[in-house]
Design an enzyme around this catalytic site. Structure first.
Site, PDB file in Angstrom:
ATOM      1  N   ASP A   1       0.737  -1.307   0.006  1.00  0.00           N
ATOM      2  CA  ASP A   1      -0.112   0.046   0.047  1.00  0.00           C
ATOM      3  C   ASP A   1       0.864   1.291   0.008  1.00  0.00           C
ATOM      4  O   ASP A   1       1.316   1.803   1.098  1.00  0.00           O
ATOM      5  CB  ASP A   1      -1.058   0.044   1.276  1.00  0.00           C
ATOM      6  CG  ASP A   1      -1.855   1.382   1.134  1.00  0.00           C
ATOM      7  OD1 ASP A   1      -1.828   1.837   0.315  1.00  0.00           O
ATOM      8  OD2 ASP A   1      -2.435   1.437   2.221  1.00  0.00           O
TER       9      ASP A   1
ATOM     10  N   LYS B   1       1.499   8.070   0.237  1.00  0.00           N
ATOM     11  CA  LYS B   1       2.043   8.114   1.806  1.00  0.00           C
ATOM     12  C   LYS B   1       3.193   8.602   1.734  1.00  0.00           C
ATOM     13  O   LYS B   1       3.901   8.879   0.761  1.00  0.00           O
ATOM     14  CB  LYS B   1       1.989   6.656   2.321  1.00  0.00           C
ATOM     15  CG  LYS B   1       0.860   5.709   2.402  1.00  0.00           C
ATOM     16  CD  LYS B   1       0.910   4.576   3.136  1.00  0.00           C
ATOM     17  CE  LYS B   1      -0.338   3.519   3.512  1.00  0.00           C
ATOM     18  NZ  LYS B   1      -1.337   4.184   4.416  1.00  0.00           N
TER      19      LYS B   1
ATOM     20  N   ARG C   1     -10.917  -0.557   2.199  1.00  0.00           N
ATOM     21  CA  ARG C   1     -12.407  -0.686   2.261  1.00  0.00           C
ATOM     22  C   ARG C   1     -13.047  -1.128   0.908  1.00  0.00           C
ATOM     23  O   ARG C   1     -14.112  -1.527   0.890  1.00  0.00           O
ATOM     24  CB  ARG C   1     -12.914   0.444   3.213  1.00  0.00           C
ATOM     25  CG  ARG C   1     -12.745   1.869   2.303  1.00  0.00           C
ATOM     26  CD  ARG C   1     -12.989   3.227   3.101  1.00  0.00           C
ATOM     27  NE  ARG C   1     -11.789   3.338   3.815  1.00  0.00           N
ATOM     28  CZ  ARG C   1     -11.711   4.225   4.941  1.00  0.00           C
ATOM     29  NH1 ARG C   1     -12.614   5.083   5.001  1.00  0.00           N
ATOM     30  NH2 ARG C   1     -10.890   4.382   5.847  1.00  0.00           N
TER      31      ARG C   1
HETATM   32  N1  BES Z   1      -3.227   0.187   5.282  1.00  0.00           N
HETATM   33  C1  BES Z   1      -3.425   1.380   5.841  1.00  0.00           C
HETATM   34  C2  BES Z   1      -3.695   1.527   7.179  1.00  0.00           C
HETATM   35  C3  BES Z   1      -2.448   1.178   8.120  1.00  0.00           C
HETATM   36  C4  BES Z   1      -1.807   2.153   8.935  1.00  0.00           C
HETATM   37  C5  BES Z   1      -2.139  -0.159   8.285  1.00  0.00           C
HETATM   38  C6  BES Z   1      -0.743   1.875   9.550  1.00  0.00           C
HETATM   39  C7  BES Z   1      -1.092  -0.585   9.111  1.00  0.00           C
HETATM   40  C8  BES Z   1      -0.239   0.743   9.731  1.00  0.00           C
HETATM   41  C9  BES Z   1      -4.987   1.863   5.190  1.00  0.00           C
HETATM   42  O1  BES Z   1      -5.043   1.317   3.674  1.00  0.00           O
HETATM   43  C10 BES Z   1      -4.606   3.315   4.964  1.00  0.00           C
HETATM   44  O2  BES Z   1      -3.906   4.001   4.506  1.00  0.00           O
HETATM   45  N2  BES Z   1      -5.718   3.982   5.917  1.00  0.00           N
HETATM   46  C11 BES Z   1      -5.732   5.454   5.887  1.00  0.00           C
HETATM   47  C12 BES Z   1      -7.116   5.870   5.809  1.00  0.00           C
HETATM   48  C13 BES Z   1      -7.529   7.154   5.359  1.00  0.00           C
HETATM   49  C14 BES Z   1      -6.743   7.759   4.209  1.00  0.00           C
HETATM   50  C15 BES Z   1      -9.115   7.428   5.517  1.00  0.00           C
HETATM   51  C16 BES Z   1      -5.508   5.810   7.286  1.00  0.00           C
HETATM   52  O3  BES Z   1      -5.570   5.162   8.192  1.00  0.00           O
HETATM   53  O4  BES Z   1      -4.491   6.871   7.231  1.00  0.00           O
HETATM   54 ZN    ZN Z   2      -3.985  -0.127   3.240  1.00  0.00          ZN
HETATM   55 MN    MN Z   3      -4.067   2.920   2.477  1.00  0.00          MN
END
Ligand code: BES
Ligand code: ZN
Ligand code: MN
Length: 533
Positions: free
Chosen positions: A279, A286, A360
Site C-alpha cells: 500500500d 503516503k 475498504r
Molecule cells: N493500510 C492502511 C492502514 C494502516 C496504517 C495499516 C498503518 C497498518 C499501519 C490503510 O489503507 C490506510 O492507508 N488508511 C488510511 C485511511 C484514510 C486515508 C482515510 C489511514 O488510516 O490513514
Molecule cells: Zn491499506
Molecule cells: Mn491505504
C-alpha cells in the site's frame, strides 16, 4: 520441534537445559514451592534459591534467570522463568513465558530442553499454551540474510520434553493438546512468513500461489480468479484500486466443505482478509516513513490463510469459506484518481476522496461476493486504519459489529485464544462522514473516528448478515521482541479464528440432537456470563 511427555523428577531429566516456570509468591515459600523447584534446589545444595535471591529473581513476570548446574542435575543448565502472580495467571501468561524461555535456550544453543509443566487449572490448556509459546517464540525470519551464517546455523531447540506434575499420566487428551498447539503455532508462523516477506517477492500472484500450495497440501478447494473474472464479477471498487499496478490482481476463494451431506447444507462461516500486498497510498501517496511497513497490508489475508490451514485439519461440521482480494495500491499513469467515481459490485457508487483508503474498497466488493453464499456469519480481518492504531495501540485488535451474538462469540474466542480484542462502536452518529455530493458515498471521511468511518463503509456491503470486522492495523506487527513475539509480523488473528471455528463446531455438536436448524450462529450464554465489553 518435537514434543514428548516425560515422567518423574524434572531435576533428573537429561537435557541441555531445564526450564522451571515459577510464580512470584511461591519461589521461597517451602509450602507452596513446586516439587520441581524443591528437588532442583536440593540437588544444587540450596544454590538455586540462593542465587535467585542474590540476583533479584523473584518470579515476577518477564524475569528470567539462567544458572549452570555443574553436573548436579540431569540438565547442564537451568532457566527459571517468572510467571508473576498466580492470581493474574492466564494461559497467555504461560505462552509468553515459554516464548521468553525458548529465546533464552536458543541463545544458549540448546538442542534439547525439558520443562516442568506447572500445576494449573486444566492441564491440556496449559500444555497447549506451552507448545504454542515454544513454537512461536522460536520463530525467526532470516531467509533474506546472507551474512552472519554462524547465527543462522546455530543449534536451536529441537526436542522439548514436557515433565508432567507428579501422579499425572499422559493421555490422549494431552497428546491432542500438543498436536493442536503445534498446528496452530505452525500456521501462525506461516502467516508471519507471508507478512514478513517483502512486497516485491510476495505479489498478489505469489500470495495466490502460496494459497494454492497450502490448499493442495491440506485438501481444501481453491479457486483463483484473475483480472478478466474480476471484471465479469463487476467488482468496480477492486478494479479501481488495482488499476495503477502492473501486478495482476487475484481473487482467492478457499473452501472447507465437510464430508457429511447434512453438514454441507449448513450455513457457512465466511472469513474475509484484506490482501493489499503493498500500500503506497496510490496518488494520495503516503510519506516515506508511512510506506516502509506497508508490506504488512495483507496481514488480514495471512491470518485467514493460517486459520484455514488449521481448519482443514479440524474438519468442522459446517462449511468455511475464505475470500481475499489481492492487489497492490500504486500511483501511476493508470492509477485511479481522487475524484473518480467507482461502481461497486452491489451497484452502489463511491466517490474517491483519498486513494489511500483502498482497503475498504476492495473489501466492500469481496464482502458483497462472500455474502452471496448466504453465510451464517462473516468475519473480516484488515489492517484497515491508522486511526485504530491511534485508539488501541500496537497490541489490541479493534472489533466492530452490531450483531451482539456474533460479536460475543468472536470476543470470547479471542479471550480463549489469548489474543486481545476490544469492542468498538459502529455508530450512525458518524454516518454523515461518508456523504458525497455526487455519488452514493465517498470512500474517506473526516479524520475523527476514522476507524469507525471505515467500519461504516464496510457495513454497506454485508447486508443483514451477522458480521464482525477486526481492524488489525496495530497488532499485525510487533514493534519489539516480547514474550513469543519478535519484532515484525505477529500472525494475529489466526488463533482467534481457529478458536471461533472450534467453538462453533462444539456448539453444533451439542445441539446436534435438536438439529434441523440450519442457520445456527454461536449463541451467547446467559446474560450474567456476558463480558462487559
Ligand atoms: N493500510 C492502511 C492502514 C494502516 C496504517 C495499516 C498503518 C497498518 C499501519 C490503510 O489503507 C490506510 O492507508 N488508511 C488510511 C485511511 C484514510 C486515508 C482515510 C489511514 O488510516 O490513514
Ligand atoms: Zn491499506
Ligand atoms: Mn491505504
Amino acid at each position: 520441534m518435537n514434543f514428548t511427555f516425560v515422567g518423574g523428577d524434572s531435576a533428573r531429566a537429561k537435557a541441555d537445559v531445564l526450564v522451571l516456570p515459577v510464580f512470584d509468591t511461591e519461589l521461597h515459600d517451602k509450602k507452596k514451592q513446586t516439587a520441581a523447584i524443591t528437588s532442583a534446589d536440593k540437588k544444587l545444595k540450596g544454590l538455586l534459591l540462593k542465587s535467585a535471591e542474590q540476583e533479584g529473581f523473584k518470579g515476577k513476570n518477564e524475569q528470567l534467570l539462567t544458572l549452570h548446574t555443574h553436573g548436579k542435575l540431569g540438565a547442564a543448565r537451568v532457566v527459571l522463568v517468572g510467571l508473576g502472580s498466580r492470581a493474574k495467571f492466564t494461559p497467555e501468561v504461560l505462552r509468553l513465558a515459554m516464548g521468553r524461555a525458548v529465546k533464552a535456550t536458543n541463545r544458549l544453543r540448546a538442542k534439547s530442553v525439558v520443562v516442568a509443566v506447572p500445576v494449573l487449572g486444566e492441564l491440556q490448556t496449559a500444555v497447549r499454551a506451552m507448545v504454542e509459546g515454544f513454537e512461536l517464540g522460536a520463530y525467526r525470519f532470516d531467509r533474506w540474510r546472507t551474512t552472519n551464517k554462524e547465527e543462522k546455523n546455530a543449534p536451536r531447540a529441537e526436542k522439548v520434553g514436557l515433565v508432567l506434575p507428579e501422579g499425572v499420566k499422559k493421555d490422549r487428551a494431552l497428546d491432542a493438546a500438543v498436536a493442536l498447539g503445534r498446528k496452530i503455532s505452525e500456521a501462525t508462523n506461516w502467516a508471519r512468513d507471508l507478512v514478513n516477506e517483502p512486497a516485491g517477492a510476495l505479489t498478489p500472484t505469489a500470495l495466490a500461489e502460496a494459497a494454492k500450495k497450502m490448499a493442495g497440501e491440506t485438501g481444501l478447494t481453491i479457486e483463483v480468479l484473475g483480472r478478466k473474472d474480476i471484471e465479469k464479477l463487476k467488482m468496480g471498487m477492486f478494479l479501481g484500486v488495482t488499476q495503477g499496478s502492473v501486478e495482476e490482481p487475484k481473487l482467492i476463494h478457499l473452501t472447507w466443505s465437510p464430508e457429511d451431506a447434512e453438514h454441507q447444507k449448513r450455513a457457512p462461516l465466511a472469513l474475509v482478509g484484506k490482501a493489499i500486498t503493498f500500500d503506497s497510498g496510490g496518488l494520495s501517496l503516503k510519506t516515506a516513513d508511512g510506506m516502509v511497513d506497508m508490506k504488512t497490508d495483507m496481514a488480514g489475508s495471512a491470518a485467514v490463510l493460517g486459520a484455514m490451514r488449521v481448519i482443514a485439519e479440524l474438519k468442522p461440521p459446517f462449511p468455511v469459506h475464505a475470500y481475499m482480494g489481492a492487489c497492490e495500491n500504486m500511483p501511476s499513469g493508470t492509477a485511479y484518481r481522487p475524484g473518480d467515481v467507482l461502481v461497486s459490485r452491489l451497484g452502489k457508487t463511491v466517490e474517491i476522496t483519498n486513494t489511500d483508503a483502498e482497503g475498504r474498497l476492495v473489501l466492500g466488493d469481496v464482502l458483497a461476493w462472500a455474502n452471496e453464499q448466504k453465510p451464517a456469519m462473516i468475519v473480516d480481518l484488515a489492517t484497515l486504519t491508522g486511526a485504530c492504531m491511534i485508539a488501541l495501540g500496537n497490541y489490541i485488535v479493534g472489533a466492530f459489529g452490531e450483531d451482539d451474538q456474533a460479536m460475543w462469540s468472536v470476543l470470547e474466542a479471542g479471550r480463549t485464544a489469548g489474543e486481545e480484542l476490544w469492542r468498538m462502536p459502529v455508530t450512525d452518529l458518524q454516518r454523515d462522514a461518508l456523504k458525497s455530493d455526487i455519488a452514493d458515498m465517498k470512500n474517506a471521511g473526516e479524520r475523527w473516528g476514522g476507524a469507525i468511518n471505515a467500519a461504516l463503509f464496510l457495513k454497506e456491503f454485508v447486508g443483514e448478515t451477522p458480521w464482525v470486522h477486526l481492524d488489525i492495523a496495530g497488532p499485525s506487527q510487533s514493534p519489539k521482541d516480547r514474550g513469543y513475539h519478535s519484532r515484525g509480523a505477529t500472525g494475529v488473528g489466526v488463533r482467534t479464528l481457529v478458536e471461533l471455528t472450534r467453538r462453533r463446531a462444539a456448539e453444533l455438536e451439542n445441539t446436534a440432537a435438536d438439529d434441523g436448524d440450519k442457520t445456527v450462529v454461536a449463541k451467547a450464554p446467559a446474560a450474567a456470563k456476558k463480558p462487559q465489553r
